[in-house]
Design a protein around this motif. Structure first.
Motif, PDB file in Angstrom:
ATOM      1  N   ILE A  28       0.840  -1.207   0.000  1.00  0.00           N
ATOM      2  CA  ILE A  28       0.000   0.000   0.000  1.00  0.00           C
ATOM      3  C   ILE A  28       0.874   1.255   0.000  1.00  0.00           C
ATOM      4  O   ILE A  28       0.604   2.217  -0.748  1.00  0.00           O
ATOM      5  N   ILE A  31       2.343   1.711  -3.536  1.00  0.00           N
ATOM      6  CA  ILE A  31       1.450   2.236  -4.575  1.00  0.00           C
ATOM      7  C   ILE A  31       1.157   3.721  -4.339  1.00  0.00           C
ATOM      8  O   ILE A  31       1.020   4.495  -5.298  1.00  0.00           O
ATOM      9  N   LEU A  32       1.098   4.154  -3.075  1.00  0.00           N
ATOM     10  CA  LEU A  32       0.898   5.573  -2.787  1.00  0.00           C
ATOM     11  C   LEU A  32       2.079   6.407  -3.284  1.00  0.00           C
ATOM     12  O   LEU A  32       1.896   7.471  -3.894  1.00  0.00           O
ATOM     13  N   ILE A  35       2.063   6.607  -7.050  1.00  0.00           N
ATOM     14  CA  ILE A  35       1.124   7.653  -7.493  1.00  0.00           C
ATOM     15  C   ILE A  35       1.774   9.025  -7.350  1.00  0.00           C
ATOM     16  O   ILE A  35       1.643   9.892  -8.229  1.00  0.00           O
ATOM     17  N   VAL A 291      -4.343  -3.299  -5.093  1.00  0.00           N
ATOM     18  CA  VAL A 291      -3.160  -2.535  -5.504  1.00  0.00           C
ATOM     19  C   VAL A 291      -2.964  -2.595  -7.022  1.00  0.00           C
ATOM     20  O   VAL A 291      -2.678  -1.578  -7.668  1.00  0.00           O
ATOM     21  N   ILE A 294      -5.594  -0.420  -8.691  1.00  0.00           N
ATOM     22  CA  ILE A 294      -5.269   0.997  -8.530  1.00  0.00           C
ATOM     23  C   ILE A 294      -4.200   1.410  -9.541  1.00  0.00           C
ATOM     24  O   ILE A 294      -4.289   2.474 -10.164  1.00  0.00           O
ATOM     25  N   TYR A 295      -3.214   0.561  -9.706  1.00  0.00           N
ATOM     26  CA  TYR A 295      -2.148   0.836 -10.676  1.00  0.00           C
ATOM     27  C   TYR A 295      -2.699   0.885 -12.098  1.00  0.00           C
ATOM     28  O   TYR A 295      -2.404   1.813 -12.863  1.00  0.00           O
ATOM     29  N   HIS A 298      -5.100   4.251 -12.534  1.00  0.00           N
ATOM     30  CA  HIS A 298      -4.531   5.608 -12.536  1.00  0.00           C
ATOM     31  C   HIS A 298      -3.396   5.774 -13.530  1.00  0.00           C
ATOM     32  O   HIS A 298      -3.124   6.896 -13.980  1.00  0.00           O
ATOM     33  N   PHE A 335      -5.923   7.574  -5.171  1.00  0.00           N
ATOM     34  CA  PHE A 335      -5.842   6.272  -4.486  1.00  0.00           C
ATOM     35  C   PHE A 335      -7.232   5.797  -4.066  1.00  0.00           C
ATOM     36  O   PHE A 335      -7.611   4.649  -4.346  1.00  0.00           O
ATOM     37  N   SER A 338      -9.728   5.138  -7.122  1.00  0.00           N
ATOM     38  CA  SER A 338      -9.304   3.920  -7.828  1.00  0.00           C
ATOM     39  C   SER A 338      -9.623   2.679  -7.003  1.00  0.00           C
ATOM     40  O   SER A 338     -10.039   1.647  -7.545  1.00  0.00           O
TER      41      SER A 338
END
Length: 372
Positions: A28, A31-32, A35, A291, A294-295, A298, A335, A338
Motif C-alpha cells: 500500500i 502504490i501511494l 502515485i 493494488v 489501482i495501478y 490511474h 488512491f 481507484s
C-alpha cells in the motif's frame, strides 16, 4: 488431546495461511508513493531551469524520487512468494483479464463522455494493452513464465556460486551503470531477475526472521538511503544554481532509477524491514488486494493524461505554495477513487462473471495442452 491443544493447533494453521500484513502494508505504501511519482513525472512540468528554480520545483523533484525504487520492491515481493512456489497460471489469466477490462472500459467511457480529444495512437494502444499497456504488469506477466526455469537454475547453485552470481549481477546491472550514467541499457525484465535473485538468496541462506536489533539496522540503512536521495537532489540543485549549470539541474534526479546503487539498497532494506514485522490485519489485506487495480486505473494511458494534465492540471500550481496541499489531496483522491472502482469490479462484476471466466480459462488450457 486436550481441547486447548486442538484450538492452539487450529489457530497455528490459520496463522500460517494468513498472509503477513506487514507485506500488505508495504504494498500500500509503495502504490501511494508510485502515485506520487506519477504526479511528478506525468504532470507536464517539463524541464526545470537553473535561473528560475524554486522550492516548489525542488519539491516536485523529490516527489519523483521513489516511484521506480518501489517497482523494485514489488519485484522483491514477487520473489518472496514465488521462489519456492509453482506458477499459478490462473492468476496470470485473471491479471490479463483485469488489464483488458480496464483498458477497454476506460477507452469506451472516455470516448463516450469526451474527456479530451483522444488521438488514434492512444486508441490503438488501448486496444492492445498487453503490448503497449502498463509496462510493469506486462513485464511481470512475461517474467512469470520464466520463473520455473530460473528456480531450477538457482536451486542447482551452491551458496558460493549463488553469491558470485548475485555480486556479478549487482555490479553489471547497478554499480557500473550508476558510475557511468547508464552506459548499458537493459529491458524491463532485468530488474525483475536481479531483485528476484536477491530474495531467492536471502530465503535460501539467511534466516527468515531476524532479531530486533538486526531489523533496527535495516531501518537505519533505509532511512539513510532516503536521506541520501533527498540530499543528492538538494546538493545538485544548489550547485546547478550556484554555477549556473543546466547539466547539474538535469542530474538532480540522477539516483532515482531503479538500478542505481542507492535505489537497490533502499529497496532491499525496505523489504527486509517490513518482512520482519509480523502481524495480521483484514483491513490491510482488503485494501492491498486492489493494488494492481489501482495501478491499472490511474496509470492507464488515457487516465494518466486526464488525471494529471486535464483534471485540475498539476502544472497550474508549479509556482504556487498550494502545490503541497494540491499534490497530497490529489494523490489520496486518486488512491481512494481507484480503490472504490476496483472493489466494485471485484464484488459486483467479477462475482457474477467468475463462472464464465473460469469456463474460458479451462477451454484455453485444453487447447494449449493439445497444441503442446
Amino acid at each position: 488431546m486436550k481441547n486447548s491443544e486442538i484450538n492452539l493447533n487450529v489457530e497455528t494453521q490459520i496463522l500460517k495461511k494468513q498472509r503477513n500484513s506487514s507485506i500488505e502494508l508495504l504494498r500500500i505504501i509503495c502504490i501511494l508513493l508510485i502515485i506520487a511519482h506519477h504526479y511528478s513525472v506525468h504532470g507536464g512540468f517539463g524541464v526545470f531551469k537553473y535561473d528560475s528554480l524554486n522550492a516548489q520545483q525542488i519539491y516536485i523533484q523529490i516527489l519523483s524520487m521513489f516511484g521506480r525504487i518501489l517497482c523494485s520492491v514489488f519485484a522483491i515481493i514477487t520473489g518472496y512468494y514465488m521462489v519456492n512456489s509453482k506458477i499459478n497460471y490462473k492468476k496470470i489469466y485473471y491479471l490479463i483479464l483485469e488489464m483488458l477490462f480496464y483498458s477497454f472500459t476506460i477507452l469506451i467511457v472516455a470516448y463516450m463522455i469526451k474527456i479530451y480529444p483522444i488521438p488514434f495512437s492512444e486508441v490503438f494502444k488501448s486496444l492492445f494493452p498487453i503490448f503497449w499497456g502498463n509496462w510493469y504488469l506486462v513485464a511481470y506477466i512475461v517474467f512469470c513464465f520464466f520463473i520455473p526455469y530460473i528456480n531450477v537454475m538457482l536451486q542447482r547453485l551452491n551458496q558460493k556460486e549463488f553469491k558470485r552470481l548475485l555480486i556479478s549481477l549487482i555490479v553489471v546491472w547497478s554499480v557500473i551503470p550508476t558510475l557511468t550514467h547508464n552506459c548499458w541499457k537493459f529491458s524491463n525484465l532485468d530488474f525483475f531477475f536481479v531483485m528476484y535473485c536477491t530474495r531467492a538468496y536471502e530465503r535460501k541462506y539467511i534466516k527468515v526472521n531476524e532479531p530486533p536489533n538486526k531489523n533496527y539496522i535495516n531501518i537505519c540503512i533505509l532511512l539513510s538511503g532516503i536521506l541520501l536521495l533527498i540530499i543528492s537532489v538538494l546538493l545538485l540543485d544548489f550547485l546547478g544554481v550556484y554555477f549556473k549549470s543546466q547539466m547539474l539541474i538535469d542530474l538532480a534526479t540522477y539516483f532515482r532509477e531503479y538500478n542505481s546503487v542507492i535505489s537497490v539498497i533502499i529497496a532491499v532494506s525496505m523489504f527486509r524491514f517490513f518482512k520482519n514485522i509480523n502481524f495480521y490485519s483484514c483491513i490491510l489485506s482488503f485494501i492491498a488486494s486492489s493494488v494492481v487495480g489501482i495501478y491499472l486505473i490511474h496509470d492507464n494511458l488515457i487516465m494518466r493524461k486526464f488525471i494529471w494534465e486535464v483534471l485540475s492540471p498539476n502544472i497550474k500550481y508549479i509556482n504556487s505554495n498550494y502545490i503541497y496541499i494540491h499534490s497530497i489531496l490529489k494523490i489520496l483522491l486518486v488512491f481512494m477513487i481507484s480503490l472504490i472502482i476496483d472493489k466494485f469490479r471485484i464484488y459486483v462484476l467479477h462475482k457474477y462473471l467468475e463462472g464464465f471466466e473460469d469456463k474460458i480459462f479451462n477451454f484455453l488450457i485444453k487447447k494449449i495442452k493439445r497444441l503442446l
